[in-house]
Enzyme design. Structure first.
Site, PDB file in Angstrom:
ATOM      1  N   ALA A  32      17.236  25.233   0.670  1.00  0.00           N
ATOM      2  CA  ALA A  32      18.216  24.193   0.904  1.00  0.00           C
ATOM      3  C   ALA A  32      18.557  23.764  -0.386  1.00  0.00           C
ATOM      4  CB  ALA A  32      17.232  23.170   1.669  1.00  0.00           C
ATOM      5  N   LEU A  33      19.413  24.455  -1.010  1.00  0.00           N
ATOM      6  CA  LEU A  33      19.980  24.313  -2.302  1.00  0.00           C
ATOM      7  C   LEU A  33      21.292  23.430  -2.104  1.00  0.00           C
ATOM      8  CD1 LEU A  33      20.068  27.916  -3.747  1.00  0.00           C
ATOM      9  CD2 LEU A  33      18.389  26.259  -3.923  1.00  0.00           C
ATOM     10  N   ALA A  35      24.117  20.564  -4.888  1.00  0.00           N
ATOM     11  CA  ALA A  35      24.412  20.574  -6.301  1.00  0.00           C
ATOM     12  C   ALA A  35      23.596  20.375  -7.145  1.00  0.00           C
ATOM     13  CB  ALA A  35      25.796  19.554  -5.998  1.00  0.00           C
ATOM     14  N   HIS A  37      20.545  21.426  -7.212  1.00  0.00           N
ATOM     15  CA  HIS A  37      19.812  22.897  -7.682  1.00  0.00           C
ATOM     16  C   HIS A  37      21.014  23.836  -8.601  1.00  0.00           C
ATOM     17  CE1 HIS A  37      17.531  21.915  -3.739  1.00  0.00           C
ATOM     18  NE2 HIS A  37      16.603  22.431  -4.770  1.00  0.00           N
ATOM     19  N   GLN A  61       1.962  22.809  -0.967  1.00  0.00           N
ATOM     20  CA  GLN A  61       2.160  21.603  -1.496  1.00  0.00           C
ATOM     21  C   GLN A  61       2.476  20.494  -0.369  1.00  0.00           C
ATOM     22  OE1 GLN A  61       5.510  23.246  -3.859  1.00  0.00           O
ATOM     23  NE2 GLN A  61       6.464  21.419  -3.371  1.00  0.00           N
ATOM     24  N   GLN A 148      14.848  16.257 -13.114  1.00  0.00           N
ATOM     25  CA  GLN A 148      14.405  14.811 -13.336  1.00  0.00           C
ATOM     26  C   GLN A 148      13.930  13.994 -12.250  1.00  0.00           C
ATOM     27  OE1 GLN A 148      14.532  13.193 -16.859  1.00  0.00           O
ATOM     28  NE2 GLN A 148      14.477  10.964 -15.983  1.00  0.00           N
ATOM     29  N   LYS A 149      14.767  14.358 -11.099  1.00  0.00           N
ATOM     30  CA  LYS A 149      14.576  13.455  -9.943  1.00  0.00           C
ATOM     31  C   LYS A 149      12.987  13.610  -9.445  1.00  0.00           C
ATOM     32  CE  LYS A 149      14.615  13.015  -5.342  1.00  0.00           C
ATOM     33  NZ  LYS A 149      14.053  14.156  -4.943  1.00  0.00           N
ATOM     34  N   ASP A 150      12.348  14.528  -9.904  1.00  0.00           N
ATOM     35  CA  ASP A 150      10.932  14.678  -9.424  1.00  0.00           C
ATOM     36  C   ASP A 150      10.127  14.543 -10.893  1.00  0.00           C
ATOM     37  OD1 ASP A 150      10.931  15.499  -6.568  1.00  0.00           O
ATOM     38  OD2 ASP A 150      11.995  17.322  -7.403  1.00  0.00           O
ATOM     39  N   LEU A 184      20.523  13.350  -5.020  1.00  0.00           N
ATOM     40  CA  LEU A 184      20.678  14.549  -4.112  1.00  0.00           C
ATOM     41  C   LEU A 184      19.099  14.942  -3.853  1.00  0.00           C
ATOM     42  CD1 LEU A 184      23.788  16.679  -5.278  1.00  0.00           C
ATOM     43  CD2 LEU A 184      23.485  14.575  -3.750  1.00  0.00           C
TER      44      LEU A 184
HETATM   45  O1  PAF Z   1      10.663  20.757  -6.896  1.00  0.00           O
HETATM   46  C1  PAF Z   1      10.612  21.719  -5.922  1.00  0.00           C
HETATM   47  O2  PAF Z   1      11.630  22.144  -5.460  1.00  0.00           O
HETATM   48  C2  PAF Z   1       9.036  22.304  -5.872  1.00  0.00           C
HETATM   49  O3  PAF Z   1       8.250  21.498  -5.890  1.00  0.00           O
HETATM   50  C3  PAF Z   1       9.029  23.761  -6.604  1.00  0.00           C
HETATM   51  C4  PAF Z   1       8.815  23.323  -8.081  1.00  0.00           C
HETATM   52  C5  PAF Z   1       9.931  24.748  -6.487  1.00  0.00           C
HETATM   53  C6  PAF Z   1       7.577  24.274  -6.402  1.00  0.00           C
HETATM   54  O4  PAF Z   1       7.349  24.424  -5.241  1.00  0.00           O
END
Ligand code: PAF
Length: 283
Positions: A32-33, A35, A37, A61, A148-150, A184
């Site tokens: 689901a890319l 900008a 990514h 996860q 950095q968002k995560d 985003l």
């Molecule tokens: O940030 C993400 O999209 C996911 O947590 C990752 C790092 C690709 C792991 O599945």
């Protein structure tokens, strides 16, 4: 651009690239890319010769009541975006390839994976660190890029790489935002019109935290309360947490720090959004 689904063919492709003298970069994604990514791809490209993007919606996860089933999977569109971004290879395995029958080995960081996002989403970071360790092991990149968002995710991944002596440099790239400040995220696609308008609440609350901290003479608790109030002032926004933390450990900050990180999670209907900002402390 090469597209692989198997571990063996991916390793073979990377072996050939290395034999040609290429430095390898990896951008792990769940597809689901957007900008954001693609900015990771661009950043990665600056320090390597061969960029591999992984696209894998990692089931481990997601909690049992989370959005695994409805998580967007526009693979054809994603491959097109990668092609345009001049990605060299995409690894997009099946679940059974990475989690074959009998899989039962997990990678888990300690306390830092149990607070904040880890408290709201038990087991989430165990899934993230396990899959990222596997992907880094398969790709063995010189560099891997994360957003950095995560914020907590990238902190935990850096800790895992340090603790397990994984020879990959972790590069953390800035958050890309919409014109009104919304970070985003692939999950923004879930928002209806009204929720999308209210989603700016997270950015506004971070702005407020920065203003208060820059003005000084305010306790961290007062800043946290002000962020919650600001979030609640938007229709349909249900704050989960809005906290000021030590930017390295994510523990409660001491007064002596020169910078802190403000971290927010909030729900809009069924959609859960997160955002953060690192804020210097003026003494
Ligand atoms: O940030 C993400 O999209 C996911 O947590 C990752 C790092 C690709 C792991 O599945």
């Amino acid at each position: 651009m090469e597209v692989t689904t198997e571990v063996r063919e991916t390793r073979q492709l990377l072996r050939e690239a290395r034999q040609k003298g290429c430095r390898i970069g990896c951008v792990p994604t769940m597809g689901a890319l957007h900008a954001g990514h693609l900015s990771l791809v661009e950043e990665c490209r600056k320090s390597v010769d061969f960029v591999l993007v992984t696209i894998f919606v990692n089931p481990t996860q997601f909690g049992p009541s989370e959005d695994l089933e409805r998580y967007p999977r526009p693979l054809a569109q994603d491959l097109n975006a990668c092609e345009h971004a001049q990605v060299d290879a995409v690894f997009t395995p099946e679940i059974s390839t990475l989690y074959p029958e009998g899989f039962d080995t997990w990678v888990e960081c300690g306390e830092i994976s149990r607070i904040l996002e880890g408290a709201s989403r038990p087991g989430h970071f165990r899934g993230v660190t396990t899959i990222v360790a596997k992907l880094l092991n398969i790709v063995q990149p010189d560099v891997a890029c994360f957003g950095q968002k995560d914020y907590q995710q990238q902190t935990i991944i850096r800790q895992m790489v340090r603790d397990l002596d994984i020879p990959t440099e972790i590069v953390v790239c800035p958050t890309l935002r919409e014109a009104d400040g919304l970070a985003l995220s692939s999950r923004n696609a879930y928002l209806n019109e009204q929720q999308r308008a209210s989603a700016v609440a997270l950015f506004q609350a971070l702005e407020q935290a920065e203003e208060l901290l820059q003005a000084g003479n305010v306790s961290f608790q007062e800043v946290e309360e002000a962020m919650i109030e600001r979030l609640k002032s938007f229709e349909g926004v249900d704050p989960e947490y809005a906290v000021i933390r030590n930017p390295d450990t994510l523990q409660e900050p001491s007064e002596s720090l020169t910078s802190v990180v403000a971290l927010i999670a909030a729900r809009l209907g069924k959609t859960r959004l997160i955002d953060n900002r690192t804020i210097p402390i003026t003494k």
